[in-house]
Design an enzyme around this catalytic site. Structure first.
Site, PDB file in Angstrom:
ATOM      1  N   ASP A  26      -4.117   3.370   6.984  1.00  0.00           N
ATOM      2  CA  ASP A  26      -4.016   5.138   6.087  1.00  0.00           C
ATOM      3  C   ASP A  26      -5.009   5.158   5.642  1.00  0.00           C
ATOM      4  O   ASP A  26      -5.480   6.038   5.664  1.00  0.00           O
ATOM      5  CB  ASP A  26      -2.483   5.086   5.738  1.00  0.00           C
ATOM      6  CG  ASP A  26      -1.175   5.274   6.956  1.00  0.00           C
ATOM      7  OD1 ASP A  26      -2.064   5.138   8.490  1.00  0.00           O
ATOM      8  OD2 ASP A  26      -0.588   5.857   7.175  1.00  0.00           O
TER       9      ASP A  26
ATOM     10  N   TRP B 182       0.820  -0.704   1.312  1.00  0.00           N
ATOM     11  CA  TRP B 182       0.327   0.450   2.114  1.00  0.00           C
ATOM     12  C   TRP B 182      -1.012   0.780   1.784  1.00  0.00           C
ATOM     13  O   TRP B 182      -1.115   1.301   0.235  1.00  0.00           O
ATOM     14  CB  TRP B 182       1.429   1.716   1.692  1.00  0.00           C
ATOM     15  CG  TRP B 182       0.639   2.633   2.474  1.00  0.00           C
ATOM     16  CD1 TRP B 182       1.201   2.706   4.163  1.00  0.00           C
ATOM     17  CD2 TRP B 182       0.893   4.085   2.298  1.00  0.00           C
ATOM     18  NE1 TRP B 182       0.589   4.255   4.316  1.00  0.00           N
ATOM     19  CE2 TRP B 182      -0.259   5.042   2.723  1.00  0.00           C
ATOM     20  CE3 TRP B 182      -0.409   4.423   0.807  1.00  0.00           C
ATOM     21  CZ2 TRP B 182       0.072   6.067   2.890  1.00  0.00           C
ATOM     22  CZ3 TRP B 182      -0.139   5.833   0.313  1.00  0.00           C
ATOM     23  CH2 TRP B 182      -0.921   6.522   1.468  1.00  0.00           C
TER      24      TRP B 182
ATOM     25  N   ASP C 201       3.495   5.208  16.391  1.00  0.00           N
ATOM     26  CA  ASP C 201       3.582   4.935  15.049  1.00  0.00           C
ATOM     27  C   ASP C 201       4.963   4.266  14.658  1.00  0.00           C
ATOM     28  O   ASP C 201       5.626   4.793  14.953  1.00  0.00           O
ATOM     29  CB  ASP C 201       3.413   6.676  14.565  1.00  0.00           C
ATOM     30  CG  ASP C 201       2.668   6.291  12.877  1.00  0.00           C
ATOM     31  OD1 ASP C 201       3.142   5.167  12.063  1.00  0.00           O
ATOM     32  OD2 ASP C 201       2.551   6.868  12.392  1.00  0.00           O
TER      33      ASP C 201
END
Length: 750
Positions: free
Chosen positions: A567, A218, A497
């Site tokens: 992100d 991530w 999402d």
């Protein structure tokens, strides 16, 4: 024992190499040709299929000598059902199966009623036809016209259990692209448990390759990894129910010495958004088997009599001229033959998202304030992110309660959207349809609607569970809620999402023999709802996101023409992420936003990094100085002029951030009339170098102009305003050196 025979179709083919697909009946060779590549396989006397060749174009079909099977190999079965004096253990098998003397990774494995897992694939007949069929319930490439693609179906069978196997191939006649998939049907007398069905396998006649994969986590997705192949197996996979941040389901197998513009390269892209496996196995004879498909981990599919299972598609690209050519071919097929709908070709709006400006703390007034500032800067769409529904003021509640929180959205959603439209902006909205919060009205009413194993604890992540999209009643309810919202106002964009992955996979609906189907049924459910959205709202722009880049794959591109890269919006990190993604994905699919991450960099550097793909904003414009605001306004205008070249031109990676002290790429329009160069210097005091462009017309004269300058600033580059031949620019190049950290240049050549 039931012996099933396919009806023999009338074979539709012509003699000669003018056809993209031919079958040489004398040599029993199938030959598939793209403009610059050939793929061939052979039907043996025992009706097995052996792979012959995949590489640069060749005219011959008399190539069965290329099998080069070792003789007298010890300690393995020496004959198999009439194939001759060799074993499956060293044969280049077109579609390998388990339990029949091939001891390498199989494409298919099953379990019959006796608990036996052996299965075979015998050739029976074939059909060649123009065009390309859809894969039921799955994303796949398509033909815009039937003349664009020629397809082959090879019908096979296992006479011992009645299984019918259809190998599916399509050749794109103007691109060096071949797609593969497989469909199986239970034509026997008893149910069968399908335990493994990979989509494609290719046998390469050497081990002298490197494997390129995209790894990460991530906020650090899609970094490039390149390692030499070794004896044994090496692979990437996901058992998370989604493609994952850790690995992408794209791999490339390239010569050890392959560069951007030199060497043989094989690329494999799986059109699937769930658990996958993709990798290689090098055997003791130094042959390499490449494979890709649904991950067999914890997977099975119960096939009753007459039932079928369709595997997802693999897009295959071969390039004899380097990694860059392979990438540009993938870009072309994804732009033209994978993404669909209204937004495939037309101009897409530059949007601003409110998330980093407000997080959950917003209301109608704040959103309208953002919209006013954005309109003045030339931004074209406002996207309302997480926090508009249920009683959600943080990430601990309300997923599944898709009704408007009118304490925040005063006057209702339609009022907000109408006011935003009056300011000249389009309006978009955020959903996370695949999740459910334990603190929600929906969960209180239907605690069984999440994926779970009865009697086991339910593991939350980000205070949420995964809703069970394998169930039609659940899908219908969630879609009904989304439909009400999207029908209530002029909403033109949805950010979809997904912020966690699957565990404790089970439910209380399917019988025991079908519980392991949930992994795949879940993915099919996601596809079904996205297809319904695009059918009912054909003007909708859908952008997928999964905690950033956890589901950036070809399957998602079939439904959403752009995907959130990560992100992590630090521009330094984005350079690496976007470089990795560009190995397979075109720039117009890569959504990248200017934010306040890494304030040590200038707004110019952040904007330039994002402008090299699909530019957007997620920033409080009021936090900018007057000079910075004017720069953003001008950059938006400049981007509109560059966008056709960036979106639809050819990408050339010039200077790798993995190898040097900066990153440089250029785009060239298909007619070679215009180009855009991005040169990004994240580090201090880079050694003086020039950047050689690629893809230009050597005989054309280009005027070089630096754009995206700060207000009142003039270019520091000596090349600004000068004219050069394309030949000079590709052989000598441009000096774009400036010795400051976080400096960047964007140059237009026309």
């Amino acid at each position: 024992m039931l012996y099933y025979s396919y009806p023999k179709p009338e074979n539709q083919h012509q003699r000669g190499n003018e056809m993209p697909i031919i079958y040489d009946e004398k040599k029993r060779v199938f030959k598939l040709d793209t403009p610059n590549t050939t793929y061939a396989f052979h039907v043996t006397n025992s009706n097995h299929l052996l792979h012959l060749y995949y590489g640069a174009s060749i005219p011959e079909t008399d190539i069965t000598h290329m099998l080069r099977i070792p003789n007298d190999e010890p300690f393995v079965p020496s004959t198999h059902d009439g194939m001759g004096p060799h074993s499956f253990d060293c044969a280049a098998i077109e579609f390998p199966t388990s339990g029949v003397a091939d001891f390498r990774e199989p494409c298919m494995q099953l379990m019959d009623k006796y608990g036996m897992s052996a299965c075979e694939c015998y050739y029976d007949s074939y059909a060649i036809y123009k065009g390309k069929k859809k894969l039921e319930g799955l994303p796949a490439t398509y033909a815009n016209t039937d003349d664009e693609v020629t397809s082959l179906e090879v019908y096979c069978k296992d006479p011992h259990n009645g299984l019918e196997i259809t190998l599916q191939y399509s050749v794109f006649e103007k691109l060096d692209v071949i797609t593969r998939s497989v469909k199986v049907k239970n034509g026997g007398a008893d149910p069968i448990e399908l335990r493994r069905l990979l989509s494609a396998c290719v046998e390469l006649d050497s081990k002298d390759y490197d494997m390129i994969t995209l790894y990460g986590t991530w906020a650090r997705e899609r970094h490039v990894q390149r390692n030499p192949l070794h004896f044994g197996k090496q692979l990437v996979d996901s058992c998370r129910g989604a493609t994952s941040h850790a690995h992408n389901n794209f791999i490339a197998i390239v010569d050890h010495k392959a560069t951007e513009d030199y060497g043989d390269c094989y690329g494999f892209a799986l059109c699937y958004s769930g658990s996958f496996v993709a990798g290689c196995e090098v055997n003791q004879y130094e042959k390499t088997r490449v494979f890709s498909g649904i991950n067999p981990y914890d997977f099975s599919w119960h096939l009753d009599l007459g039932e079928e299972f369709q595997a997802p598609e693999v897009i295959m690209v071969f390039s004899a001229s380097g990694i860059g050519t392979m990438s540009r071919t993938f870009h072309d097929v994804m732009r033209n033959n994978l993404t669909r709908g209204k937004w495939k070709d037309i101009r897409r709006p530059i949007l601003i998202n409110n998330w980093e400006a407000t997080y959950f703390n917003f209301d109608t007034d704040k959103l309208l304030d953002i919209a006013r500032e954005s309109a003045k800067a030339g931004i074209e769409m406002l996207v309302m992110d997480d926090g508009w529904f249920g009683h959600r003021n943080d990430d601990k509640s309300s997923l599944g309660d898709w009704f408007v929180n009118e304490d925040k959205i005063k006057g209702g959603l339609k009022h907000l959207v109408d006011e935003v439209n009056k300011l000249g902006l389009k309006f978009g909205i955020w959903f996370e349809p695949e999740m459910i919060s334990p603190d929600s009205e929906l969960y209180k009413a239907h605690p069984d609607w999440c994926i779970h194993i009865p009697g086991r604890p339910r593991t939350p992540c980000r205070s949420q569970l995964v809703i069970d999209f394998s169930r039609k009643d659940v899908r219908d309810y969630i879609y009904g809620q989304m439909y009400k919202i999207l029908s209530s106002a002029n909403i033109e964009y949805v950010k979809w999402d997904m912020n966690r992955q699957l565990c404790e996979v089970g439910n209380e609906v399917l019988p025991p023999e079908r519980q392991r189907e949930i992994w795949h049924r879940y993915v099919l459910g996601v596809y079904e709802i996205q297809e319904r959205l695009l059918t009912d709202f054909p003007d909708l722009l859908l952008e997928n996101c999964a905690g950033g880049g956890s589901r950036f794959d070809a399957g998602m591109l079939y439904y959403s023409p752009q995907i959130w890269c990560s992100d992590d919006t630090d521009p330094y990190e984005r350079i690496y992420i976007q470089w990795g993604l560009s190995k397979f994905f075109p720039a117009k699919t890569m959504s990248s936003h200017v934010t306040n991450w890494n304030r040590n960099t200038s707004v110019k550097f952040r904007t330039d990094a994002c402008s090299s793909c699909k530019l957007g904003f997620d920033i409080d414009l009021k936090s900018l100085s007057a000079e910075e605001y004017q720069f953003v306004k001008q950059a938006v205008s400049n981007y509109d002029l560059m966008k056709p070249v960036i979106f639809d031109g050819d990408l050339y990676r010039l200077v790798s951030p993995y190898e040097g002290n900066h990153c440089a790429i250029n785009y060239v329009s298909k007619d070679h009339q215009r180009a855009v160069l991005f040169d990004l210097h994240p580090r201090y005091m880079e050694p003086l170098t020039t950047v050689r462009l690629q893809g230009l017309d050597p005989d054309r004269t280009y005027t070089v102009r630096e754009t995206n300058l700060m207000p009142g600033k003039k270019s520091e580059l000596t090349c600004d305003g000068k004219q050069y031949s394309g030949d000079y620019l590709m052989k000598v190049g441009l000096s774009v050196f400036t010795p400051r950290t976080g400096n960047s240049h964007v140059l237009i050549l026309e």
